[in-house]
Design a protein around this motif. Structure first.
Motif, PDB file in Angstrom:
ATOM      1  N   ILE A 248      17.276  41.679  -0.789  1.00  0.00           N
ATOM      2  CA  ILE A 248      17.488  40.464  -1.343  1.00  0.00           C
ATOM      3  C   ILE A 248      15.802  39.761  -1.494  1.00  0.00           C
ATOM      4  O   ILE A 248      14.703  40.259  -0.930  1.00  0.00           O
ATOM      5  N   ILE A 249      16.328  39.213  -2.637  1.00  0.00           N
ATOM      6  CA  ILE A 249      14.429  38.505  -3.225  1.00  0.00           C
ATOM      7  C   ILE A 249      14.855  37.767  -2.075  1.00  0.00           C
ATOM      8  O   ILE A 249      15.399  36.178  -2.355  1.00  0.00           O
ATOM      9  N   PRO A 250      12.757  37.576  -1.813  1.00  0.00           N
ATOM     10  CA  PRO A 250      12.884  36.772  -1.420  1.00  0.00           C
ATOM     11  C   PRO A 250      11.967  35.196  -1.382  1.00  0.00           C
ATOM     12  O   PRO A 250      11.155  35.471  -2.275  1.00  0.00           O
ATOM     13  N   ILE A 251      12.126  34.463  -0.317  1.00  0.00           N
ATOM     14  CA  ILE A 251      11.297  33.528  -0.205  1.00  0.00           C
ATOM     15  C   ILE A 251       9.987  33.114   0.990  1.00  0.00           C
ATOM     16  O   ILE A 251       9.211  33.072   0.453  1.00  0.00           O
ATOM     17  N   PHE A 364       5.581  32.817   0.139  1.00  0.00           N
ATOM     18  CA  PHE A 364       6.534  33.818  -1.187  1.00  0.00           C
ATOM     19  C   PHE A 364       5.419  34.713  -1.529  1.00  0.00           C
ATOM     20  O   PHE A 364       6.556  36.294  -2.106  1.00  0.00           O
ATOM     21  N   LYS A 365       4.330  34.553  -1.904  1.00  0.00           N
ATOM     22  CA  LYS A 365       3.431  35.746  -3.070  1.00  0.00           C
ATOM     23  C   LYS A 365       3.658  36.958  -2.305  1.00  0.00           C
ATOM     24  O   LYS A 365       4.329  37.711  -2.660  1.00  0.00           O
ATOM     25  N   PRO A 366       3.346  37.083  -1.274  1.00  0.00           N
ATOM     26  CA  PRO A 366       3.312  38.755  -0.340  1.00  0.00           C
ATOM     27  C   PRO A 366       4.698  39.048  -0.079  1.00  0.00           C
ATOM     28  O   PRO A 366       5.585  40.666  -0.394  1.00  0.00           O
ATOM     29  N   GLY A 367       5.877  38.291  -0.003  1.00  0.00           N
ATOM     30  CA  GLY A 367       6.741  38.640  -0.081  1.00  0.00           C
ATOM     31  C   GLY A 367       7.449  39.440  -1.543  1.00  0.00           C
ATOM     32  O   GLY A 367       8.258  40.013  -1.887  1.00  0.00           O
ATOM     33  N   LEU A 368       7.589  38.341  -2.181  1.00  0.00           N
ATOM     34  CA  LEU A 368       8.028  38.398  -3.846  1.00  0.00           C
ATOM     35  C   LEU A 368       7.637  40.264  -4.338  1.00  0.00           C
ATOM     36  O   LEU A 368       7.857  41.078  -4.519  1.00  0.00           O
ATOM     37  N   ASN A 369       6.000  40.168  -3.676  1.00  0.00           N
ATOM     38  CA  ASN A 369       5.142  41.295  -5.368  1.00  0.00           C
ATOM     39  C   ASN A 369       5.526  42.752  -4.170  1.00  0.00           C
ATOM     40  O   ASN A 369       6.104  43.388  -4.315  1.00  0.00           O
ATOM     41  N   ARG A 374       9.351  47.574  -4.970  1.00  0.00           N
ATOM     42  CA  ARG A 374       9.454  48.781  -4.221  1.00  0.00           C
ATOM     43  C   ARG A 374      10.688  48.342  -5.043  1.00  0.00           C
ATOM     44  O   ARG A 374      11.292  50.375  -4.917  1.00  0.00           O
ATOM     45  N   ASN A 375      11.182  47.905  -6.102  1.00  0.00           N
ATOM     46  CA  ASN A 375      11.692  48.249  -7.287  1.00  0.00           C
ATOM     47  C   ASN A 375      12.398  48.693  -8.494  1.00  0.00           C
ATOM     48  O   ASN A 375      13.093  48.292  -9.633  1.00  0.00           O
ATOM     49  N   ALA A 376      10.907  49.318  -8.192  1.00  0.00           N
ATOM     50  CA  ALA A 376       9.909  49.446 -10.239  1.00  0.00           C
ATOM     51  C   ALA A 376      10.848  48.092 -11.020  1.00  0.00           C
ATOM     52  O   ALA A 376      11.443  48.613 -11.973  1.00  0.00           O
TER      53      ALA A 376
END
Length: 537
Positions: A248-251, A364-369, A374-376
């Motif tokens: 899941i794309i995170p916040i 948000f920043k570390p989670g999204l990065n 991981r997903n290229a």
């Protein structure tokens, strides 16, 4: 405004059950399946559909085709809800395989052959996962999210993806709920010029309009409960850690969770049963009190309000007189069903708001990065995403900017004292010193409040006109909440939210189901073009 009326749109199920040159598998349907009533999709429940499939009067293929036709008639055309952002090209093949299993005597459970829509921030092969952003419009994850694997294992058919507030509504403080660069603006099916609310807007509007049997949303703070409430749905925001966040794309890893959005508590219980389960890749799973999944269907007790003690948080009321009036009727219904209802106080209410905002910006920043790495993906970091939006401002920022992105990008590391203090303060004040203290003070089973005010007019120029809600304490505490329809105000649905301590989903489902059975407050949408604004003074 011209569109296909609800009853007429549902008749597509008849044609879907006839031999269809679009798919050879359709010719294998039974004669009984071709006589399915035209009303079969309107408010159809998981149990209704399972009975028909078990009896041989319906196939999953016919059901999927009917929903696809209904999406074309109501979402893509007609009232043009703009709720479904992408359809699964393999949906009919998945349905055929599950029909074959049923014919061979293998039925995986209550979701066998049931079509499910997913919010477009959840990885599901072979579809795009974009968070509504044009920056990820060509991002096709190679693997399913953990929760999608569980849905497939339970026999569900992934019908497609739903539009959302771009980046789960964590881009600007002036955003319009349900708008994304990739998907445009989703409408509320009850009143088309009203907001669908929250970032799971597309799932809410789609399930309310009967475009699938059930749907999945995600929430950080309100993004399941808000769209469910304004769309006349049941929504469950589980305890963080009950459902895996893998894929899941995170916040925020502190508060993010997926959850069911359905037209009934029974359907929500069936969906939550399929989703529940520990995942070693998600650290929040380690906080579970038991590794064993729970059968939430067994907690559908229509008598559960008898002897229950319910606390009304009146400080979460007072935002809209018309909604408060419906809430008073709901309180009367709780009492009539056998509950003791008292006024309750969350002693720390509102004291964690600033701290919670800091937590989300830090995480948000570390989670999204991490997700991007991981997903290229085409975009590799929040910094690149900010630059992309600046370079494509005409399409990505025609209505609002990205100040939350920029504030998050400016935050430091997660070992900073400011972050650690904000995280601990939020959890403590909202949880042990907030919800738990209120429950303990009067020996309550749950707290209740209006989930939301009525939906406001969509305003792309100025953003959402949000004035008040009741779901915030549970979101900040990482505790569960459940909204159930409690009535309407001038054609706009309003819901009641039940909140409990951590891992109290079974009890909330009991209470919510009993309330639902006592009131039967949900009404299908009528796709009204507009209504008079409810009194908010």
């Amino acid at each position: 405004m011209r569109y296909l009326p609800l009853a007429l749109a549902v008749t597509v199920l008849l044609s879907a059950c006839q031999p269809d040159t679009r798919s050879p598998a359709t010719s294998n349907m039974t004669t009984a399946a071709s006589t399915l009533p035209a009303s079969a999709l309107e408010e159809a429940t998981v149990l209704d559909l399972q009975r028909k499939m078990s009896a041989g009067t319906l196939t999953s293929h016919a059901l999927v085709q009917a929903y696809l036709d209904r999406i074309a008639a109501i979402d893509s055309a007609g009232p043009h809800l703009n709720a479904v952002i992408e359809r699964n090209p393999d949906a009919l093949k998945e349905a055929d395989r599950l029909d074959g299993e049923r014919k061979a005597g293998k039925v995986r459970g209550p979701l066998h052959g049931i079509p499910v829509l997913l919010k477009d921030n959840i990885d599901a092969f072979p579809m795009v996962n974009s968070a509504g952003s044009l920056a990820l419009a060509n991002h096709h994850p190679k693997n399913d999210a953990y929760l999608v694997r569980k849905l497939r294992a339970a026999g569900a058919v992934i019908l497609g993806k739903t539009n959302l507030s771009e980046w789960a509504n964590f881009r600007s403080t002036h955003s319009s709920s349900g708008w994304s660069g990739r998907g445009g603006q989703t409408k509320n099916p009850y009143v088309l010029d009203r907001s669908p609310c929250g970032s799971s807007a597309g799932t809410g509007s789609a399930i309310a309009a009967n475009l699938a049997t059930v749907g999945i949303g995600t929430e950080t703070d309100g993004s399941i409960i808000c769209p469910a409430a304004v769309a006349g749905l049941v929504g469950i925001k589980p305890t963080v850690g009950l459902i895996s966040r893998d894929g899941i794309i995170p916040i925020s890893f502190s508060q993010d969770t997926a959850g069911p959005m359905t037209r009934s508590v029974a359907d929500a219980a069936a969906l939550l049963t399929a989703l529940d389960g520990p995942d070693t890749s998600d650290a929040a799973s380690n906080e579970r009190p038991t590794r064993a999944p729970i059968d939430y269907i067994s907690h559908l007790n229509a008598e559960a309000l008898k002897g229950a003690r319910i606390g009304v948080v009146r400080k979460l009321m007072g935002f809209e007189p018309a909604t408060d009036a419906v809430m008073e009727q709901a309180i009367a219904a709780l009492k009539a069903a056998g509950a003791t209802v008292v006024d309750a106080q969350i002693p720390t209410l509102g004291q964690w708001d600033d701290a919670e905002s800091e937590v989300l910006k830090y995480e948000f920043k570390p989670g999204l990065n991490t997700y991007l790495a991981r997903n290229a993906t085409p975009i590799h970091s929040l910094a690149e995403l900010i630059a992309y939006n600046q370079q494509h401002a005409n399409t990505e920022m025609p209505h609002f900017a990205q100040e939350l992105f920029e504030q998050s990008q400016a935050k430091g590391a997660l070992n900073e004292t400011a972050y650690i203090n904000a995280r601990d303060k939020t959890r403590r004040l909202a949880g042990p010193e907030g919800i738990d203290a209120a429950l303990k003070a009067q020996q309550l089973d749950a707290l209740v409040a209006p989930a939301m005010t009525t939906a406001w007019p969509i305003d792309l120029a100025h953003g959402d006109k949000f004035i008040g809600a009741g779901y915030g304490p549970a979101a900040a505490a990482r505790y569960p909440s459940l909204t159930v329809p409690m009535g309407q105000v001038q054609g706009l649905p309003v819901g009641i939210v039940f909140m409990g301590t951590a891992w109290s989903e079974p009890r909330l489902i009991e209470l919510g189901y009993a309330f639902e059975q006592a009131t039967h407050a949900r009404k299908p949408p009528q796709f009204l073009p507009t209504v008079v604004q409810p009194d908010r003074n």
